[in-house]
Design a protein around this motif. Structure first.
Motif, PDB file in Angstrom:
ATOM      1  N   ALA A  75      29.915  62.822  61.356  1.00  0.00           N
ATOM      2  CA  ALA A  75      28.773  63.433  62.052  1.00  0.00           C
ATOM      3  C   ALA A  75      28.588  62.812  63.430  1.00  0.00           C
ATOM      4  O   ALA A  75      28.364  63.517  64.420  1.00  0.00           O
ATOM      5  N   ALA A  76      28.696  61.487  63.521  1.00  0.00           N
ATOM      6  CA  ALA A  76      28.546  60.811  64.812  1.00  0.00           C
ATOM      7  C   ALA A  76      29.658  61.246  65.768  1.00  0.00           C
ATOM      8  O   ALA A  76      29.420  61.481  66.959  1.00  0.00           O
ATOM      9  N   PHE A  77      30.873  61.376  65.247  1.00  0.00           N
ATOM     10  CA  PHE A  77      31.987  61.829  66.075  1.00  0.00           C
ATOM     11  C   PHE A  77      31.737  63.249  66.586  1.00  0.00           C
ATOM     12  O   PHE A  77      31.940  63.546  67.757  1.00  0.00           O
ATOM     13  N   GLY A  78      31.269  64.111  65.680  1.00  0.00           N
ATOM     14  CA  GLY A  78      30.985  65.497  66.065  1.00  0.00           C
ATOM     15  C   GLY A  78      29.901  65.599  67.123  1.00  0.00           C
ATOM     16  O   GLY A  78      30.023  66.348  68.090  1.00  0.00           O
ATOM     17  N   VAL A  79      28.844  64.832  66.955  1.00  0.00           N
ATOM     18  CA  VAL A  79      27.754  64.837  67.940  1.00  0.00           C
ATOM     19  C   VAL A  79      28.270  64.315  69.270  1.00  0.00           C
ATOM     20  O   VAL A  79      27.974  64.868  70.338  1.00  0.00           O
ATOM     21  N   GLY A  80      29.065  63.251  69.244  1.00  0.00           N
ATOM     22  CA  GLY A  80      29.636  62.704  70.479  1.00  0.00           C
ATOM     23  C   GLY A  80      30.538  63.697  71.174  1.00  0.00           C
ATOM     24  O   GLY A  80      30.508  63.836  72.403  1.00  0.00           O
ATOM     25  N   LEU A  81      31.355  64.385  70.382  1.00  0.00           N
ATOM     26  CA  LEU A  81      32.247  65.397  70.944  1.00  0.00           C
ATOM     27  C   LEU A  81      31.454  66.531  71.589  1.00  0.00           C
ATOM     28  O   LEU A  81      31.752  66.965  72.713  1.00  0.00           O
ATOM     29  N   LEU A  82      30.412  66.984  70.893  1.00  0.00           N
ATOM     30  CA  LEU A  82      29.563  68.052  71.413  1.00  0.00           C
ATOM     31  C   LEU A  82      28.864  67.629  72.705  1.00  0.00           C
ATOM     32  O   LEU A  82      28.842  68.376  73.695  1.00  0.00           O
ATOM     33  N   LEU A  83      28.294  66.431  72.716  1.00  0.00           N
ATOM     34  CA  LEU A  83      27.619  65.948  73.929  1.00  0.00           C
ATOM     35  C   LEU A  83      28.612  65.778  75.070  1.00  0.00           C
ATOM     36  O   LEU A  83      28.284  66.050  76.236  1.00  0.00           O
ATOM     37  N   GLY A  84      29.816  65.324  74.742  1.00  0.00           N
ATOM     38  CA  GLY A  84      30.848  65.191  75.772  1.00  0.00           C
ATOM     39  C   GLY A  84      31.200  66.524  76.401  1.00  0.00           C
ATOM     40  O   GLY A  84      31.392  66.635  77.609  1.00  0.00           O
ATOM     41  N   LEU A  86      29.197  69.196  76.500  1.00  0.00           N
ATOM     42  CA  LEU A  86      28.023  69.694  77.235  1.00  0.00           C
ATOM     43  C   LEU A  86      27.864  68.998  78.593  1.00  0.00           C
ATOM     44  O   LEU A  86      27.567  69.645  79.604  1.00  0.00           O
ATOM     45  N   PHE A  87      28.013  67.685  78.598  1.00  0.00           N
ATOM     46  CA  PHE A  87      27.772  66.946  79.828  1.00  0.00           C
ATOM     47  C   PHE A  87      29.024  66.754  80.661  1.00  0.00           C
ATOM     48  O   PHE A  87      28.958  66.306  81.804  1.00  0.00           O
ATOM     49  N   GLY A  88      30.158  67.106  80.118  1.00  0.00           N
ATOM     50  CA  GLY A  88      31.404  66.954  80.846  1.00  0.00           C
ATOM     51  C   GLY A  88      31.643  68.054  81.863  1.00  0.00           C
ATOM     52  O   GLY A  88      32.516  67.962  82.699  1.00  0.00           O
ATOM     53  N   ARG A  89      30.858  69.067  81.829  1.00  0.00           N
ATOM     54  CA  ARG A  89      31.063  70.202  82.737  1.00  0.00           C
ATOM     55  C   ARG A  89      30.480  69.941  84.084  1.00  0.00           C
ATOM     56  O   ARG A  89      29.536  69.487  84.429  1.00  0.00           O
TER      57      ARG A  89
END
Length: 89
Positions: A75-84, A86-89
């Protein structure tokens, strides 16, 4: 009534008025201090309640992570991936 008696009566009336205003100011000040203290006490109580709730939730989260470590890591990995993303753009 003579003019000096009227003047003396007027001075006494002014002195009573000053005393009354002074007492009124003291009364308002005391009431304001009482209300301020009640607000401080209420804020302290609310802070204590919120702090206890945060500690309880922290313990619940820790227990959940201990009970399901693999799911927590995924779950932590998934949230980190999602935030990455979103904010990586």
């Amino acid at each position: 009534m003579s003019q000096s008696a009227e003047t003396e009566a007027l001075k006494q009336d002014i002195e009573r008025l000053k005393n009354d205003l002074s007492e009124l100011a003291k009364s308002y000040k005391a009431e304001g201090e009482k209300r301020a203290q009640a607000g401080v006490d209420s804020a302290r109580d609310k802070y204590g309640e919120l702090r206890e709730e945060a500690l309880r939730r922290k313990q619940d989260l820790g227990s959940e992570i201990e009970a399901r470590p693999f799911v927590s890591v995924v779950a932590a990995f998934g949230v980190g991936l999602l935030l990455g993303k979103l904010f990586g753009r």
